[in-house]
Design an enzyme around this catalytic site. Structure first.
Site, PDB file in Angstrom:
ATOM      1  N   HIS A  39     -20.380  10.007   9.835  1.00 46.25           N
ATOM      2  CA  HIS A  39     -20.756  10.291   8.438  1.00 46.25           C
ATOM      3  C   HIS A  39     -19.601  10.039   7.456  1.00 46.25           C
ATOM      4  CE1 HIS A  39     -24.549  11.890   9.720  1.00 46.25           C
ATOM      5  NE2 HIS A  39     -24.009  12.882  10.408  1.00 46.25           N
ATOM      6  N   ASP A  88     -27.052   8.813  17.469  1.00 46.12           N
ATOM      7  CA  ASP A  88     -27.035  10.218  17.043  1.00 46.12           C
ATOM      8  C   ASP A  88     -28.360  10.547  16.345  1.00 46.12           C
ATOM      9  OD1 ASP A  88     -24.735  12.506  16.349  1.00 46.12           O
ATOM     10  OD2 ASP A  88     -26.285  12.400  14.790  1.00 46.12           O
ATOM     11  N   HIS A 132     -28.724  11.972  13.620  1.00 42.82           N
ATOM     12  CA  HIS A 132     -28.567  11.749  12.178  1.00 42.82           C
ATOM     13  C   HIS A 132     -28.178  10.301  11.891  1.00 42.82           C
ATOM     14  CE1 HIS A 132     -27.510  16.061  12.970  1.00 42.82           C
ATOM     15  NE2 HIS A 132     -28.355  16.246  11.960  1.00 42.82           N
ATOM     16  N   ASP A 154     -27.299  15.119  19.923  1.00 36.87           N
ATOM     17  CA  ASP A 154     -28.102  16.113  19.205  1.00 36.87           C
ATOM     18  C   ASP A 154     -29.582  15.716  19.188  1.00 36.87           C
ATOM     19  OD1 ASP A 154     -27.276  14.032  17.583  1.00 36.87           O
ATOM     20  OD2 ASP A 154     -26.408  15.300  16.021  1.00 36.87           O
TER      21      ASP A 154
HETATM   22  C1  SP5 Z   1     -21.918  14.482  13.497  1.00 37.20           C
HETATM   23  C2  SP5 Z   1     -23.159  15.254  13.154  1.00 37.20           C
HETATM   24  O1  SP5 Z   1     -24.049  15.385  14.000  1.00 37.20           O
HETATM   25  N1  SP5 Z   1     -23.218  15.821  11.934  1.00 37.20           N
HETATM   26  C3  SP5 Z   1     -24.366  16.543  11.547  1.00 37.20           C
HETATM   27  C4  SP5 Z   1     -24.206  17.258  10.265  1.00 37.20           C
HETATM   28  C5  SP5 Z   1     -25.445  18.038   9.943  1.00 37.20           C
HETATM   29  N2  SP5 Z   1     -25.250  18.950   8.860  1.00 37.20           N
HETATM   30  C6  SP5 Z   1     -26.399  19.757   8.596  1.00 37.20           C
HETATM   31  C7  SP5 Z   1     -25.990  21.101   8.065  1.00 37.20           C
HETATM   32  C8  SP5 Z   1     -26.933  22.241   8.321  1.00 37.20           C
HETATM   33  C9  SP5 Z   1     -27.003  22.710   9.757  1.00 37.20           C
HETATM   34  N3  SP5 Z   1     -26.532  24.036   9.977  1.00 37.20           N
HETATM   35  C10 SP5 Z   1     -27.024  24.606  11.213  1.00 37.20           C
HETATM   36  C11 SP5 Z   1     -26.155  25.671  11.776  1.00 37.20           C
HETATM   37  C12 SP5 Z   1     -26.712  26.211  13.089  1.00 37.20           C
HETATM   38  N4  SP5 Z   1     -25.898  27.288  13.590  1.00 37.20           N
HETATM   39 ZN    ZN Z   2     -25.741  14.229  14.437  1.00 35.28          ZN
END
Ligand code: SP5
Ligand code: ZN
Length: 345
Positions: A160, A194, A196, A284
């Site tokens: 990212h 990934d 994302h 993920d």
């Molecule tokens: C590298 C990568 O997989 N980055 C992913 C970033 C996603 N960000 C989303 C933020 C909200 C998710 N929070 C969830 C917390 C669960 N404990």
């Molecule tokens: Zn990711």
């Protein structure tokens, strides 16, 4: 005899430990923890006949400067003056796209960051540089033909991170740094698996026809990173036609994921006919991942590895996301062995 897979990791990648992120629900424990690489190493170290772990010796600051603007790296330097347990979260974001704002002042962090999940701390830069160093080492390893496959246990992750922005738990774009190095010696295809969209990788090479960027991920309409990852993004200028996005529905299964890979991504890579392959490998997409909703199982990573291994290219696997620790190491092993087993056949 199966060839041993070189794995790169540096202990100082563990120094950075963000305590929490600020997401839609408020403060939550940060999922991108030092426990992630530990969980991976715990599994790989059980198989000394299959994996050999070693550490990079130098930090690739020059390569980081090739991919990122110097102001961004300067901002990371400034964060090194923070107290041990202090973390800086930007809470103020600019209303324009002004660049080159004074990075000596952490209050300008909002100019360089696109979310509230990616804090700066004293050890951020050290860990991120060693993380990028593992990607550099893994690239040099396939370049020297020491091995046809190598694995960079990058953490913090990178896909990212953009030229002049960090976010999504990423500070330096490790895959882009590896690609930058390899592209001096031939053409490079990046396949991002990934959950994302690999928005940073896409953006860095958006005008570039020497690096084909591809990503298969959850439809960004309602998933991070929201603003990019749509199929309409195909590259611009000389890079037109050299970016490919495959957004998939929520709750996608392993079968559908593999189908997208084999029918859309692989033919594109074959047509491009690269000299090197980089896999931005997030896990993920796993069925139990706490952040995501795809349904892949461990065996699916073997199959994905098989498909990518059949390309039979010098291949660097760069670690990205993956937050379900009990299966993370097994999934990494499955992907790597899946690739190895189909190379040189
Ligand atoms: C590298 C990568 O997989 N980055 C992913 C970033 C996603 N960000 C989303 C933020 C909200 C998710 N929070 C969830 C917390 C669960 N404990
Ligand atoms: Zn990711």
């Amino acid at each position: 005899m199966k060839p041993i897979i070189p794995v790169y990791f540096h202990d100082d990648q563990l120094l950075f430990h963000p305590p929490y992120e600020w997401d839609k629900r408020g403060y939550v424990p940060h999922p991108e923890s030092p426990e992630r690489p530990k969980a991976i190493l715990k599994v790989l170290n059980q198989f000394p006949d299959e994996f050999k772990v070693s550490s990079p010796e130098t930090q690739p600051e020059d390569l980081a400067h090739q991919v990122h603007v110097s102001h961004l790296l300067r901002l990371y330097n400034i964060a090194e003056t923070l107290e041990e347990d202090a973390f800086f979260f930007p809470t103020f974001f600019p209303k324009n796209h002004q660049t080159n704002v004074d990075p000596e002042n952490l209050n300008n962090t909002g100019f360089y960051c696109f979310d509230t999940s990616t804090p700066l701390g004293k050890h951020t830069y050290t860990s991120a540089l060693w993380s990028a160093a593992t990607a550099t080492k893994a690239a040099q390893c396939v370049l020297s033909k020491e091995s046809k496959l190598s694995y960079a246990l990058t953490r913090p992750p990178g896909h990212h991170a953009d030229k002049n922005y960090f976010g999504g738990y990423c500070y330096l774009n490790n895959a882009a740094i590896a690609a930058s190095l390899l592209s001096e010696h031939g053409s490079v295809a990046i396949v991002d698996i990934d959950y994302h969209h690999g928005d940073g990788i896409q953006s860095i090479f958006y005008y570039d026809c020497r690096v084909l960027t591809t990503s298969v991920h959850a439809d960004p309409t309602n998933r991070f990173p929201y603003f990019s990852g749509f199929a309409s993004e195909i590259g611009l200028g000389a890079g037109e036609g050299f970016n490919l996005n495959v957004p998939l529905p929520y709750e996608t299964t392993g079968e559908s994921f593999l189908n997208a890979l084999t029918t859309i991504i692989i033919p594109k890579v074959n047509t491009f006919n690269p000299d090197f392959l980089i896999i931005a490998a997030g896990f993920d997409t796993y069925k139990d991942d706490p952040l995501c909703d795809f349904k892949l199982e461990t065996d699916d990573y073997t199959k994905i590895g098989n498909v990518l291994g059949q390309l039979d290219l010098p291949t660097v696997v760069v670690q990205e996301g993956g937050y379900f620790l009990p299966a993370l190491g097994d999934n990494v092993k499955a992907l790597l062995c899946g690739i190895r087993d189909k190379q040189n056949k």
